[in-house]
Scaffold this active site. Structure first.
Site, mmCIF file in Angstrom:
data_model
loop_
_atom_site.group_PDB
_atom_site.id
_atom_site.type_symbol
_atom_site.label_atom_id
_atom_site.label_comp_id
_atom_site.label_asym_id
_atom_site.label_seq_id
_atom_site.Cartn_x
_atom_site.Cartn_y
_atom_site.Cartn_z
ATOM 1 N N PRO A 86 -9.186 -2.224 -13.094
ATOM 2 C CA PRO A 86 -7.929 -2.794 -13.589
ATOM 3 C C PRO A 86 -7.631 -2.376 -15.029
ATOM 4 C CG PRO A 86 -9.513 -4.531 -12.943
ATOM 5 C CD PRO A 86 -10.221 -3.233 -12.860
ATOM 6 N N GLU A 113 -18.392 -6.400 -9.220
ATOM 7 C CA GLU A 113 -19.030 -6.360 -10.532
ATOM 8 C C GLU A 113 -18.547 -5.174 -11.354
ATOM 9 O OE1 GLU A 113 -22.723 -6.739 -8.609
ATOM 10 O OE2 GLU A 113 -21.834 -5.527 -7.067
ATOM 11 N N ARG A 150 0.845 11.522 1.667
ATOM 12 C CA ARG A 150 2.197 11.688 2.216
ATOM 13 C C ARG A 150 2.995 12.765 1.474
ATOM 14 N NH1 ARG A 150 6.178 9.100 -0.406
ATOM 15 N NH2 ARG A 150 7.493 8.653 1.384
ATOM 16 N N ASP A 164 13.045 9.626 -1.835
ATOM 17 C CA ASP A 164 12.271 8.388 -1.953
ATOM 18 C C ASP A 164 12.583 7.623 -3.219
ATOM 19 O OD1 ASP A 164 10.704 8.455 0.246
ATOM 20 O OD2 ASP A 164 9.042 9.499 -0.727
HETATM 21 N N1 ADE Z 1 -10.439 -2.870 -9.058
HETATM 22 C C1 ADE Z 1 -10.159 -4.183 -9.142
HETATM 23 N N2 ADE Z 1 -8.876 -4.406 -9.430
HETATM 24 C C2 ADE Z 1 -8.290 -3.172 -9.532
HETATM 25 C C3 ADE Z 1 -6.979 -2.721 -9.808
HETATM 26 N N3 ADE Z 1 -5.974 -3.556 -10.062
HETATM 27 N N4 ADE Z 1 -6.755 -1.390 -9.829
HETATM 28 C C4 ADE Z 1 -7.763 -0.511 -9.599
HETATM 29 N N5 ADE Z 1 -9.026 -0.877 -9.338
HETATM 30 C C5 ADE Z 1 -9.291 -2.197 -9.300
#
Ligand code: ADE
Length: 220
Positions: A86, A113, A150, A164
């Protein structure tokens, strides 16, 4: 293009790889997708791949050796190694286009983790699919693989992605099919006119209106 996905949960990909457009793209050799369970690279006799954090604290951390050895088992000079977290840069259509011209991607999925920080010495970039936390990188790996596949030549008709959403910083124009009248909700006359230039202009205008209404940020 070849995509190697490093994961502790290859079973999560079963439906994804065995249905619809992705399945056909694999069968026609437009893309070669491999799943690598990095548990097989564990140095511990019970297949353990995580451990407690140095300095204490809750949760477990993915150990570096199985991850790096799994990466090195498939990496070549043409590979791009991507860590899914994230904390990465947010994925979008422009990134999908850029990655679709790579020869080989290695997507590294964590689960529950964190990664040992030293992993950053062995990857090329870090990607997130949005500002929320998932239980692992598997769904992000599927999202990215899908968006890239794609776009590969011959996977879907070229004109299908030329218009698109996001392809020109605009959302898609509205589309309709039969019936012409559903409970008094009618298909716009211009689409029945047969005048291709008028239809093209109408669609461009509608795409702009749609973008202004739903995603003004794309027009900046
Ligand atoms: N792993 C956990 N959450 C994630 C996200 N939002 N984007 C990429 N990998 C992740």
């Amino acid at each position: 293009m070849k995509i190697d996905i490093l994961t502790l949960f290859p079973g999560m990909f079963e439906g994804f790889l065995n249905e619809s457009i992705i399945k056909r793209a694999i069968e026609s050799n437009k893309v070669n997708i491999n799943l690598i369970n990095f548990r097989e690279f564990s140095h511990l006799n019970n297949g353990q791949v995580d451990d407690t954090p140095y300095g204490g604290g809750s949760g477990m951390v993915l150990r570096i050796e199985p991850l790096v050895e799994a990466i090195e088992s498939v990496k070549t000079d043409a590979s791009r190694v991507i860590l899914l977290t994230p904390q990465g840069k947010t994925f979008n259509e422009a990134k999908a286009k850029e990655l679709s011209s790579s020869k080989h991607l290695i997507l590294v999925c964590g689960h529950y983790e964190g990664f040992d920080e030293r992993i950053y010495n062995f990857i090329d970039e870090e990607i997130s699919i949005g500002d929320y936390v998932l239980t692992g990188g598997e769904i992000p790996a599927m999202a990215i693989t899908d968006a890239i596949t794609r776009l590969l030549p011959g996977v879907i008709k070229e004109e299908s992605h030329a218009n698109d959403s996001f392809s020109n910083n605009l959302l898609d124009y509205p589309t309709y099919t039969k019936p012409r009248d559903f409970r008094g909700l009618k298909v716009p006359d211009v689409l029945l006119s047969g005048d291709h230039e008028k239809i093209r202009q109408y669609r461009l205008e509608e795409a702009k209106k749609n973008t202004l209404k739903k995603r003004e940020d794309l027009l900046k």
